[in-house]
Design an enzyme around this catalytic site. Structure first.
Site: not given
Ligand code: MN
Ligand code: IPM
Length: 344
Positions: A183, A244
């Site tokens: 970022k 995730d």
């Molecule tokens: Mn995690």
């Protein structure tokens, strides 16, 4: 002979590790395992989180640690998880969090019209610094004037070794592309370091296409065009988040495996999912993430053909719908493992 330290941990960690060991012993009866009673129960019983001598033994007496999951509502501070999991990552200097994301059966992908070949990438998550070191502090805690600071640590050495690991793995495994994500448009100091080191290392790998995406754009592109990715390298927190997302792409957190690595040192393998207190003790947790993690462990121990066999067996079960409930099946944890053993 290889020796493995086993830490089932909390919640469904106990259930899935039981299954993982059944498969490990079936595929590799020569591998010795030693069980360690660490986790919330132990902490609540005697206050122990991670004894120093156990940490030392993990690093010196075992090829690897197999960990289930940590987290228990009775320990809201999560201090035991911090000491055991983050403690092992830091103290054993396991700087690579290796998280493959591979779709084994298209029907479990939440994106529409996706082929299995569309989702097959690996994330190299930096695992020893970033926003995870606990460096920071609180001032005037609990007052209206309070201040809380969390420092992101980016060292030249830390950034360089994870980027190098990503490129080296890509080359060794016939992958063509490495995408670095940061970022740097908002975080001008640390992520500028990532940019500069990435360019330097990329120049040593002219055979690999190097690209960069800001992490917000990466999140979007992973959903829109997951087929564009081969190897992603990023910092600790961003790697946590996008893996995730990656787990969801491959069919859910119940299928995601990971390895915490430092080549030549003791490694730590764990399913990406947590302890799932809501379903713990019911015998319905999905063991597949742990079985795929055991496969990764076997490859690490020099038995890559067994990882391939195990992955195929899990894939066979997925395709036959021989899966646990959260994937739409009817099998219980033990039955899902039985199905994999039968497929093997
Ligand atoms: Mn995690
Ligand atoms: C993971 C987990 C851990 C992390 C938590 C339990 C501290 O989410 O392994 O991805 O953030 O690294």
């Amino acid at each position: 002979m290889a020796r493995i330290a086993v830490v089932p941990g909390d919640g469904i960690g106990n259930e899935v590790i039981t299954e993982g060991l059944r498969v490990l012993h079936a595929l590799a009866p020569d591998i010795e395992t030693e069980h360690f009673d660490l986790g919330a129960e132990r902490y609540l019983r005697d206050g122990t989180t991670m004894p120093a001598d156990v940490m030392r033994r993990f690093g010196s007496e075992f090829s690897a640690v197999l960990l289930g999951a940590l987290g228990d509502p009775r320990v809201p501070s999560n201090v035991h998880a911090k000491d055991i999991l983050l403690g092992s990552r830091f103290e054993l200097d396991l700087f690579i969090n290796f998280r493959p994301c591979k779709l084994l059966d298209a029907r479990y992908c939440p994106l529409k019209d996706r082929a299995e070949s569309d989702i097959d990438f690996v994330v190299f998550r930096e695992n020893t610094e970033g926003l995870y070191t606990g460096v920071g502090g609180q001032f005037k805690r609990g007052t209206a004037d309070e201040v809380a600071m969390e420092q992101e640590i980016n060292t030249r050495k830390g950034v360089e070794r994870i980027i190098r690991a990503a490129f080296a793995w890509a080359r060794a495994n016939g992958r063509r592309k490495v995408c670095m994500s940061d970022k740097a448009n908002a975080m001008r100091h640390g992520h500028d370091l990532w940019q500069r080191v990435f360019r330097l290392v990329a120049a040593e790998y002219p055979d690999i296409a190097a690209s960069h995406l800001y992490v917000d754009v990466l999140a979007m592109r992973l959903v829109q065009a997951p087929q564009d990715f081969d190897v992603i390298v990023t910092n600790n927190l961003f790697g946590d988040i996008i893996t995730d997302l990656g787990a969801a792409l491959q069919g859910g957190i119940g299928l995601a495996a990971s390895g915490n690595l430092n080549p030549g040192k003791a490694a730590l393998f764990e399913p990406v999912h947590g302890s799932a207190p809501d379903i713990a003790g019911q015998g319905i947790a999905n063991p597949f993430a742990t079985l795929l993690t055991v496969g990764m462990l076997l490859a690490y121990l020099g038995r890559p053909e067994q990882e391939v066999r195990l992955q195929r067996a899990v894939q066979t079960c997925l395709k036959a719908g021989r899966v646990t409930r959260e994937l739409g099946g009817t099998l219980r944890t033990t039955e899902a493992t039985d199905a994999v053993l039968a497929a093997l």
